[in-house]
Write a protein that holds these residues in place. Structure first.
Motif, PDB file in Angstrom:
ATOM      1  N   SER A  79       0.853  -1.219  -0.014  1.00 41.73           N
ATOM      2  CA  SER A  79      -0.099   0.025   0.035  1.00 41.73           C
ATOM      3  C   SER A  79       0.928   1.435  -0.025  1.00 41.73           C
TER       4      SER A  79
ATOM      5  N   ALA B 247      -4.208   4.063   2.748  1.00 43.79           N
ATOM      6  CA  ALA B 247      -3.951   4.608   4.139  1.00 43.79           C
ATOM      7  C   ALA B 247      -3.433   6.125   4.099  1.00 43.79           C
TER       8      ALA B 247
ATOM      9  N   ALA C 200       0.154   7.073   9.117  1.00 44.92           N
ATOM     10  CA  ALA C 200       0.928   5.915   8.994  1.00 44.92           C
ATOM     11  C   ALA C 200       2.403   5.660   9.448  1.00 44.92           C
TER      12      ALA C 200
ATOM     13  N   THR D 102       1.067  -4.447  13.507  1.00 48.86           N
ATOM     14  CA  THR D 102      -0.366  -4.263  12.824  1.00 48.86           C
ATOM     15  C   THR D 102      -0.959  -3.065  13.843  1.00 48.86           C
TER      16      THR D 102
ATOM     17  N   LEU E 121      -3.786  -2.053   9.216  1.00 51.21           N
ATOM     18  CA  LEU E 121      -2.890  -1.627   8.368  1.00 51.21           C
ATOM     19  C   LEU E 121      -1.545  -2.426   9.118  1.00 51.21           C
TER      20      LEU E 121
ATOM     21  N   THR F 154       3.672  -0.939   3.870  1.00 50.83           N
ATOM     22  CA  THR F 154       2.593  -1.251   4.630  1.00 50.83           C
ATOM     23  C   THR F 154       1.459  -2.049   3.704  1.00 50.83           C
TER      24      THR F 154
ATOM     25  N   THR G 192      -2.852  -3.484   3.432  1.00 47.45           N
ATOM     26  CA  THR G 192      -4.122  -3.874   4.109  1.00 47.45           C
ATOM     27  C   THR G 192      -4.692  -5.286   3.702  1.00 47.45           C
TER      28      THR G 192
END
Lengths: 956, 425
Positions: B3, B24, B28, B49, B53, B68, B70
């Motif tokens: 991601s 995201a 993050a 986690t 995420l 990252t 999902t």
């Protein structure tokens, strides 16, 4: 000049300055300015105000500048949708550019601008790019379809992009194929039933061909896609496996793991007797071992996966134990995972090696690791029976080091070993007691208290030890308080005379001075139990415990199957199904392993799962947590019952038991009992607890209830451990004075179809006794020991050891007088001793002794009067149903019941282990204490002994 | 599917941030940094986690490289990718450090753009990437032969060695500024990592060698390179070893670009190396070392009358004398008690082959008992053996075809590291 200057801190009017530079005529200056903008963007400064100025730089021939502008666009288009439209024209134009790099760049960037308005402009260029002559553009366009689908799924379907994408699976360029597969897989996940990725043998073949040509990353997409395919038969499955196997030697671990996933899944379909199956198993080991030489991060992820694979197919890595030995420079999280796998792989073949390693680990510096290593030694003892003795001595060595946390861990695991192998290693208790003062952790204290309570009769100063804990009762943790309460109650039941004060003290501490409801309620239950019916109390509290299971922390089989389908993904690291941590619809479908086909192997392979199974409520901890109050009260584990070692109680008994406690509580609690009784009856813990407990015999609890605590003192040793059937109390067979200090008392029982000779060996001499062995003389029913006498630890002076000796009846036969006489020889290091004893005939009654009604009638008529014997049983106070129940538990089955002239007639049958049938008619006159028993048997000499047994059972 | 990708300095500064799927937010980054710095010691830091995420990261050169996701993605893919990313940054920027990343952020963004599309990994090969990359790398300092501060084998990150021919192994592969002459170098490194456990009775309990052949190539074009290994090289456990100096490994695997048509008969690897660093071959050998392990230790642990712990160690190097170092003067040593790790640290800067060293450590231990002696140990050694491979693997020759017009310098280097060399007491 370097780029780092762009990161210098914000000055006033910086935006203004940048604006001016962006609008400069000089390309170089423009480029530098855009770089500055992007640098600001990276550190999180808001440079969206420059949007129009940056977009103006878009029309340029300079690819480097163009890329920078696109980078900016992707970041800010969402927040400035109207402005983003300004860029569309340039995008569309770029999609027609003669340079394929620019065409691809444009279509890639457009897809990343997640603005609805742009999508309609995207369709036409995308359609062209999907058919572009350059593979670089096509592969970019394939991904773009997935991007567009995420923004507007309907549009993608309406425009027919999905079909074009499907066509790309047959593209000549492997990179295009890989991206098309990836895009389709993702789209398919949001439409579970769409059958988008129509996997059939033809497409699979295309994918397998592309597999050999594309980059490592493309191979991963294709392998992951293959893993979703369900082969039609084992032949297809094998041919796919053959073509995937070469991927196992790839240098990229992600490719290897994806290949492992495909193989583990398809292997399920291969018949196990196939040569290829064995070959495949062998091929899987080396790549898994290779993973362990990677960086610690990869090692950790690999170990989590290996942990799953080892549970599913331990044979793959069974010879590779050494690679899981811990290196001193492994990070702690890698060490702990390796330890876990070592225990899973431990077997009789390698246990010596494993133990030597574990012992080394237990002297390391890292406390967490040392603790886990000590625990691992205990787990080995429980898993590999042959190693138990070695493990115990290793643990004792470790206790000698007096390192506080080592001692505490060792005591916690020794408690489990006692549970697993009762009556074997109790000689170490003395050593454990020496370390009582150093225990400061609740778990260790609770374990020690459990041991003291459980073996109170062998620890001379058990009462003092427990009393010392009692002083600080209120400062202990709940876990310790609960254990202490139970232990003192046990002690009291075993040594009633000396400990009355102690038990009253703990009961009042628990019930009156504590505000913990668990503790208080348990205190009340014990109190009432003791004061109402001490016999029942003894049977409940000192009930025989089911053995603990061999493996702990096993993953539940269905979850394991699902996780095997997710090897190499996050699910395999968390050991949770994807639905537990992935939001939304993606990847939530539960995956299952294919059913095995081929050569008639319908049952699951034996190494899969545990016999007995691990229920969802399985608790890995061996001491039940506080919430499992009831189970704990009965001193039972609520975890899975030990594999096959506990005879399943008949449903009648279960009901009786539940009923017993329910009604008992009712009377105990009077009016307030309603909620509590209801709670207990309804809770699943209750059911589980009793399901695992064969111990409670309803009939014996109907015995006349004596009055309060005082009555208990009469008990003495008259109550044996009861299991289902009535078992006579132990009597002294060999007095100590006749056997140079060895006293043997014993009794016989039949449990789960096995005849047991229960012996208590007491050493009343001054020296240690060892090397016990036992032998029988020939006897009427051919009874013989089924195994050696298990007295493994030396019997020290004044120690008593309880031994159960299983018997069989395949020994030599000789008629004895009396018929049930048994002559026994026992040997130890001192001498050989002889004694004789008599066994109740009931131990020979087999479980299938229930005759068909018709057969019974015919046989009854068939046997002549001279083979009939009549007996009177006097002074019996029990109704016919209770009698029937009691007898049934001794394999004496009631075939029918009639009521004639106010008399209850019970017709019963039983079968001896040598095939002799005994038929009985029991007549009960209501109101009269005298019963009449008629026995018919073709071998009338046994009748007398059957009668004796009837009398004993009905009167006890 | 990835991601986001971001690179943070050890202090948590954002160096690179790229979002691929819009799933995201930029928060993050801070979430990750808080989590990774607040992590308790016993928690594995690899996969973390928070709110759906998942963070997967590696730490290299003092930087956090983080991805990252999902979805239920493959952590292997992501870790491999991040490792490649780090290697590529090293290849393109000369080194992986906060400074080099800051200086080349535009280049790294461009690379990321080509490497990942919508979170799907596209390529990590320099051969393909160089067709697309427009930005030029900026080297942290102008290359100088006399600057020896960053001398080191690229294959060996931890220890430094002065036998390295030059510092040229750590410069960008595609710099066009100057250095035209020295550009055509090729380095071939044979790096072995040795894991040994010697039991308290002196018996070798476990030996394990992980080896790799790495190539770092600066040639802009190279049609084919042939690497010749020992002719007696054999693979597999079952093969009998004769009396000769045969070299055996259990398992080996190769870079996918390696062609093996001459491997079976002539033990020649053929590869068209792309610019930058690549691992051509990895191999391993368990349990069956062709020669004695390089070091033997003879430990004695006892308690003297005044209840001091005496540890007497005699260390012997079993390598032939000349294979080690240039001088045979007595080595300088240091010893230190490290209370935090409850260890005595004995440092020997140079240890000639065939030599023997002894040391006696006297330790005051409060409450020393006989049982405490059981707790002493094990001894762990870390060392580096230059110009030595424990398997005996050698590069026979290194040929380039077609023959280059101006001959390019070719370097072959050998080194063995201790990975985990443990001697139990």
């Amino acid at each position: 000049m370097t780029d780092s200057k762009y990161f210098t801190t914000t000055k006033k009017g910086e935006i203004f300055e940048l604006k001016a530079e962006l609008n400069s005529d000089k390309k170089e200056k423009k480029k530098e300015a855009v770089k500055k903008v992007i640098a600001s963007m990276t550190v999180g400064k808001d440079v969206s105000a420059l949007f129009p100025d940056v977009v103006n730089c878009m029309q340029t021939d300079n690819l480097e500048l163009k890329k920078l502008v696109y980078l900016y666009l992707m970041n800010y288009a969402k927040s400035q949708p109207d402005m983003a439209i300004m860029a569309v024209n340039t995008f569309v134009k770029d999609c027609e550019d003669p340079n394929p790099l620019i065409r691809a760049l444009a279509v890639r960037t457009m897809g990343c601008i997640r603005v609805d308005k742009i999508t309609e402009y995207l369709c036409e260029p995308l359609r062209k790019c999907l058919k572009d002559e350059d593979p670089y553009v096509r592969k970019t366009a394939a991904v773009c379809v997935a991007k567009l689908h995420d923004i507007n799924a309907q549009l993608v379907e309406d425009q027919g992009f999905l079909d074009t994408l499907k066509d790309l699976i047959s593209d000549s360029n492997p990179m295009v194929v890989a991206n098309a597969v990836a895009a389709l897989s993702e789209i398919a996940e949001s439409h579970p039933n769409s059958n988008l990725l129509d996997l059939n043998p033809q497409t699979i073949n295309k994918l397998l061909t592309a597999l050999n040509e594309c980059t490592e990353w493309g191979q991963i997409f294709i392998l992951d896609c293959l893993a979703n395919y369900m082969p039609r038969d084992d032949r297809e499955s094998q041919s796919i496996c053959e073509r995937v196997t070469p991927r196992l030697s790839h240098a990229n671990s992600a490719v290897v793991l994806s290949a492992v996933k495909v193989l583990m899944k398809f292997m399920e379909m291969l018949p196990k007797d196939l040569d290829y199956y064995g070959t495949l198993l062998k091929k899987l080991a080396p790549p898994l071992v290779t993973l362990l030489s990677a960086e610690p991060e990869l090692q950790y992820v690999a170990l989590r996966n290996i942990n799953l694979i080892v549970q599913k197919r331990p044979e793959i890595l069974k010879h590779e134990m050494k690679v899981f030995f811990v290196k001193y420079n492994d990070p702690i999280y890698v060490k702990l995972e390796k330890l876990d796998i070592m225990i899973r792989l431990a077997s009789q073949a390698n246990i010596a090696q494993v133990l030597a390693e574990l012992k080394e680990y237990a002297t390391e510096v890292d406390v967490d690791f040392v603790r886990k290593a000590v625990r691992a030694i205990g787990r080995c003892a429980i898993k590999v029976e042959q190693s138990a003795e070695r493990c115990v001595s290793t643990l004792l060595d470790l206790i000698q080091t007096k390192v506080n946390y080592v001692v505490q861990e060792a005591i916690v695991v020794i408690k489990d070993i006692f549970r697993k192998y009762p009556n074997k290693y109790e000689s170490v208790i003395a050593t454990l007691c020496e370390n009582l003062d150093s225990l400061d952790e609740p778990e260790a204290r609770a374990a020690m208290i459990w041991i003291v309570g459980e073996y109170a009769e062998r620890i001379d100063n058990a009462d003092e030890l427990l009393e010392s804990f009692l002083e600080g009762f209120h400062d202990e943790s709940t876990q310790v308080q609960l254990q202490l309460l139970t232990a003192i109650v046990k002690l009291f039941l075993k040594k009633p005379t000396e400990t009355q004060e102690l038990v009253q003290q703990v009961l009042s501490l628990a019930t009156q001075d504590s505000d913990n409801p668990d503790l208080r309620d348990r205190g009340y239950i014990y109190w009432r139990l003791l004061s109402t019916d001490p016999v029942a109390a003894k049977e409940v509290v000192l009930a025989e415990k089911p053995l603990i299971s061999e493996e702990t922390d096993l993953i539940e089989p269905t979850l394991l199957e699902e996780l095997i389908c997710h090897i190499g993904t996050l699910a395999s690291v968390y050991h949770k199904p994807p639905s537990a941590f992935v939001e939304g619809s993606r990847g939530v479908q539960h995956k299952r392993l294919p059913p095995r086909s081929g050569s008639g192997e319908s049952t699951e392979s034996p190494e899969v799962g545990q016999p007995g199974g691990t229920g969802p409520e399985a608790t890995p901890a061996v001491i039940p947590s506080q919430s499992d109050l009831l189970g704990d009260l009965l001193n039972l584990d609520l975890g899975p019952p030990a594999s096959g070692s506990v005879p399943a109680p008949t449903s009648g008994m279960q009901m009786g038991a539940v009923d017993l406690l329910g009604s008992g509580l009712d009377t105990l609690m009077g009016d307030d009992s309603e909620p509590l009784g209801g709670d207990i009856g309804g809770s699943p813990a209750m059911g589980a607890g009793f399901a695992g407990a064969p111990a409670v015999m309803p009939a014996s609890l109907n015995a006349p209830v004596g009055g309060g605590l005082g009555d208990l003192f009469d008990l003495g040793s008259s109550m044996g451990m009861t299991t289902g059937a009535y078992v006579a109390p132990k009597s002294v067979w060999l007095p100590a004075m006749k056997a140079k200090g060895l006293e043997i008392s014993g009794t016989f029982s039949r449990r789960a179809g096995v005849i047991q000779m229960e012996l208590s060996l007491t050493n009343k001499a001054m020296s240690i006794m060892t090397d016990f062995a036992i032998q029988f003389n020939r006897n009427s029913f051919g009874l013989a020991p089924a195994g050696p006498l298990q007295v493994l630890t030396p019997l020290s002076p004044n120690q008593t050891i309880e031994v159960s000796l299983p018997l069989n009846n395949v020994g030599p036969v000789m008629k004895m007088e009396p018929l049930n006489n048994l002559q026994v020889a026992v040997k130890n290091n001192i001498d050989v001793f002889y004694f004789s004893c008599q066994y109740p005939i009931s131990i020979l009654f087999v479980e299938d002794g229930k005759m068909e009604r018709q057969v019974f009638l015919a046989t009854w008529k068939d046997i002549t009067g001279e083979n009939e014997a009549q007996f009177q049983i006097k002074d019996c106070h029990i109704n016919s149903d209770a009698a029937s129940n009691k007898l049934q538990s001794s394999n004496m089955f009631t075939i029918a019941k009639r009521i004639v002239d106010g008399q209850d007639m019970l017709y019963q049958s039983m079968k001896l282990s040598n095939g002799i049938w005994v038929l009985a008619e029991l007549r009960l006159q209501a109101g009269s204490p005298n019963y009449t028993l008629s026995l018919k048997c073709r071998a009338p000499e046994v009748s007398q002994y059957v009668f004796q047994y009837y009398e004993t059972v009905l009167k006890n | 599917m990835i991601s986001q990708v971001f690179i943070l300095s050890s202090k948590g500064d954002h160096l690179i941030y790229k979002d691929f799927r819009g799933e995201a937010t930029t928060d993050a980054i801070n979430v990750f940094y808080q989590m990774v710095t607040a992590l308790p010691g016993d928690q594995p830091p690899v996969v973390m986690t928070r709110e759906g995420l998942h963070f997967i990261h590696i730490r290299q050169g003092g930087l956090y490289c983080v991805a990252t996701t999902t979805t239920n993605a493959s952590p292997f893919t992501i870790i491999e990718f991040l490792n490649r990313l780090a290697a590529l940054i090293k290849d393109y920027c000369g080194s992986l450090s906060e400074k080099s990343v800051r200086m080349n952020f535009a280049l790294i963004y461009e690379m990321l753009d080509e490497m990942l599309d919508y979170g799907y990994i596209q390529t990590t090969s320099t051969d393909i990437l160089k067709n697309f990359i427009q930005t030029e790398a900026v080297s942290s300092k102008p290359f100088s032969l006399f600057d020896l501060s960053n001398v080191g084998l690229f294959g060996a990150e931890t220890q430094q060695s002065r036998v390295t021919p030059s510092a040229s192994a750590s410069r960008p592969i595609m710099s066009s500024r100057g250095d035209q002459v020295r550009k055509n170098e090729i380095f071939v490194d044979v790096v072995e990592r040795l894991t040994v456990v010697i039991g308290a009775n002196g018996v070798l309990m476990k030996v394990d060698i992980q080896g790799e052949i790495k190539v770092k190539c600066y040639l802009p074009t190279c049609s084919e390179m042939r690497i010749g290994l020992n002719e007696e090289f054999s693979v597999g456990k079952s093969q009998q070893r004769g009396y000769g100096a045969a070299v055996r490994v259990d398992e080996c695997n190769f870079h996918q670009a390696v062609r093996l048509d001459e491997f079976d008969s002539y033990r020649i690897l053929k590869i068209c190396p792309s610019q930058g660093e690549q691992t051509v071959m990895q191999y391993q050998l368990c349990d069956d070392l062709p020669s004695a392990p390089p070091f033997q230790l003879f430990p004695t642990v006892e308690r003297d009358k005044s209840d001091r712990l005496l540890i007497y160690l005699k260390l012997r190097c079993d390598l032939p004398p000349k294979s080690m170092s240039q001088e045979l003067s007595s080595p300088d040593q240091r010893a230190e008690l490290q209370p935090s790790s409850k260890a005595v640290h004995w440092e020997i800067s140079r240890f000639p082959g065939g030599a023997q060293l002894s040391a006696l450590f006297k330790l005051e231990v409060p409450g020393l008992s006989a049982a405490s002696l059981l707790e002493v140990g094990p001894v762990s050694m870390s060392f580096e053996l230059p110009k030595h491979t424990c398997t005996g693997l050698q590069i026979r020759f290194l040929r380039l075809t077609p023959v280059q017009p101006n001959p390019s310098p070719r370097w072959v280097r050998y080194v063995t590291h201790s990975d985990s060399y443990t001697i139990r007491i």
